[in-house]
Scaffold this active site. Structure first.
Site, PDB file in Angstrom:
ATOM      1  N   ASP A 143      -4.272   1.999  -3.735  1.00 55.39           N
ATOM      2  CA  ASP A 143      -4.444   1.798  -2.218  1.00 55.39           C
ATOM      3  C   ASP A 143      -5.290   2.642  -1.530  1.00 55.39           C
ATOM      4  O   ASP A 143      -4.977   3.806  -1.833  1.00 55.39           O
ATOM      5  CB  ASP A 143      -3.301   1.327  -1.640  1.00 55.39           C
ATOM      6  CG  ASP A 143      -3.550   0.017  -0.379  1.00 55.39           C
ATOM      7  OD1 ASP A 143      -4.547  -0.303  -0.254  1.00 55.39           O
ATOM      8  OD2 ASP A 143      -2.308  -0.011   0.208  1.00 55.39           O
TER       9      ASP A 143
ATOM     10  N   HIS B  66      -1.379   0.189  10.334  1.00 60.90           N
ATOM     11  CA  HIS B  66      -0.198   0.557   9.498  1.00 60.90           C
ATOM     12  C   HIS B  66       0.652   1.106  10.055  1.00 60.90           C
ATOM     13  O   HIS B  66       0.283   2.006  10.952  1.00 60.90           O
ATOM     14  CB  HIS B  66      -1.150   1.567   8.507  1.00 60.90           C
ATOM     15  CG  HIS B  66      -1.925   0.924   7.442  1.00 60.90           C
ATOM     16  ND1 HIS B  66      -3.282   1.482   7.394  1.00 60.90           N
ATOM     17  CD2 HIS B  66      -1.946   0.113   6.687  1.00 60.90           C
ATOM     18  CE1 HIS B  66      -4.126   0.883   6.489  1.00 60.90           C
ATOM     19  NE2 HIS B  66      -3.153   0.160   6.012  1.00 60.90           N
TER      20      HIS B  66
ATOM     21  N   GLY C 156      -1.272  -3.855   7.317  1.00 62.22           N
ATOM     22  CA  GLY C 156      -0.212  -3.562   8.083  1.00 62.22           C
ATOM     23  C   GLY C 156       0.615  -4.730   8.748  1.00 62.22           C
ATOM     24  O   GLY C 156       0.622  -5.152   9.587  1.00 62.22           O
TER      25      GLY C 156
ATOM     26  N   SER D 246       3.835  -5.174   8.325  1.00 61.72           N
ATOM     27  CA  SER D 246       5.109  -4.787   8.688  1.00 61.72           C
ATOM     28  C   SER D 246       4.940  -4.841  10.331  1.00 61.72           C
ATOM     29  O   SER D 246       3.945  -4.209  10.823  1.00 61.72           O
ATOM     30  CB  SER D 246       5.410  -3.319   8.259  1.00 61.72           C
ATOM     31  OG  SER D 246       5.441  -3.480   6.857  1.00 61.72           O
TER      32      SER D 246
END
Ligand code: 13P
Length: 281
Positions: free
Chosen positions: A81, A178, A207, A209
């Site tokens: 990533d 993020h 992102g 979360s």
């Protein structure tokens, strides 16, 4: 079992769902992610963060996570990533990564294109794939902090970027970050729709979360085909570690602690996958 990145994305395009991509720092997390995907019979991407890969033993981490995927009933692909270093990209392909996210999002448009073209050239030699990012998804990969949105993806630029690079997947910046959001996350749905109408490759939303399940489901309904999550997994893992530590210390039961960590992460990933594969209401 291992499957190619594009094959997995196509599967999710057919079902108009998104594949979940989850960051794995060890085999407990990888096993938890694979178990959740197998339980729901969906594909999954196992992400290795750039710093985890570049650090001590990063090659073993990628190889180990790949081996876990190979032995799992879940259809899975390993992806390095957010990497802009071509040496690391080549090393990941050598070790069997099915994809990299070649991240030139901090660079001017032309440099981003050049990086992605070169990453693609290297990927082609391995039958692997490349995801890119346009606009910039702000925030730390491995350390969570409250973060304001970075530069948003320009839809016209996205069209030109895809024409120049022909990547397998494009990460968009539409208010997503993020780490932790500052206040309520506000995604730019109009911008997403415009990008989706101009770009023919699958879009990814990093992102995840901190985004409400309803937002995730709406993003998938708006054409997002890959969703990345990390911070919430770290939270589940570390909270389970704290909660299970005293019990584990009684008898020094490392395996019990691993089980608690794996169960916590598996439960969270299962809930996330449900949001990515639900019909938008
Ligand atoms: P979060 O850590 O905010 O979930 O983002 C993860 C991510 O997008 C990894 O690429």
């Amino acid at each position: 079992m291992l499957l190619g990145f594009e094959a997995l994305l196509s599967e999710h395009a057919r079902t108009r769902t998104a594949i979940g991509a989850f960051t794995c720092y060890d085999l407990e997390v990888a096993r938890a992610v694979l178990a959740a995907a197998a339980g729901r019979d969906v594909g999954v991407v196992l992400l290795i963060s750039r710093d985890a890969f570049a650090g001590e033993g990063g090659d073993q981490l990628l190889a180990g996570v790949r081996a876990a995927a190979e032995r799992s009933p879940a259809r899975a692909c390993v992806q390095l990533d957010h990497v802009s270093d071509l040496e690391l990209i080549a090393a990941a392909f050598e070790l069997g990564a099915g994809a990299v996210m070649a991240d030139g999002s901090r660079s001017p448009f032309d440099e981003n294109v050049a990086l992605v073209q070169e990453a693609k050239r290297r990927a082609d030699g391995f039958g692997a794939a490349v995801e890119a990012e346009l606009g910039h998804v702000a925030g730390g990969e491995d350390v969570a902090a409250a973060t304001e949105a970075g530069g948003l993806t320009d839809p016209a630029e996205a069209e030109r970027f895809i024409a120049a690079t022909d990547v397998s997947c494009l990460a968009v910046s539409i208010g997503n970050v993020h780490g932790d959001y500052v206040g309520q996350p506000r995604l730019d749905w109009g911008r997403l729709a415009e990008i989706e109408s101009r770009v023919s490759v699958p879009l990814s939303l990093h992102g995840a979360s901190g985004l409400a399940d309803a937002d995730l489901t709406r993003a998938v309904g708006s054409g997002v085909r890959k969703v990345n999550a990390n911070t919430e997994l770290r939270d589940a893992y570390l909270s389970a570690t704290r909660e299970g530590l005293d019990q584990a210390l009684d008898g020094l039961r490392v395996l019990d602690l691993h089980l608690a960590q794996t169960e916590a992460v598996r439960g969270l990933v299962d809930r996330k996958i449900a949001a990515f594969t639900r019909e938008a209401g």
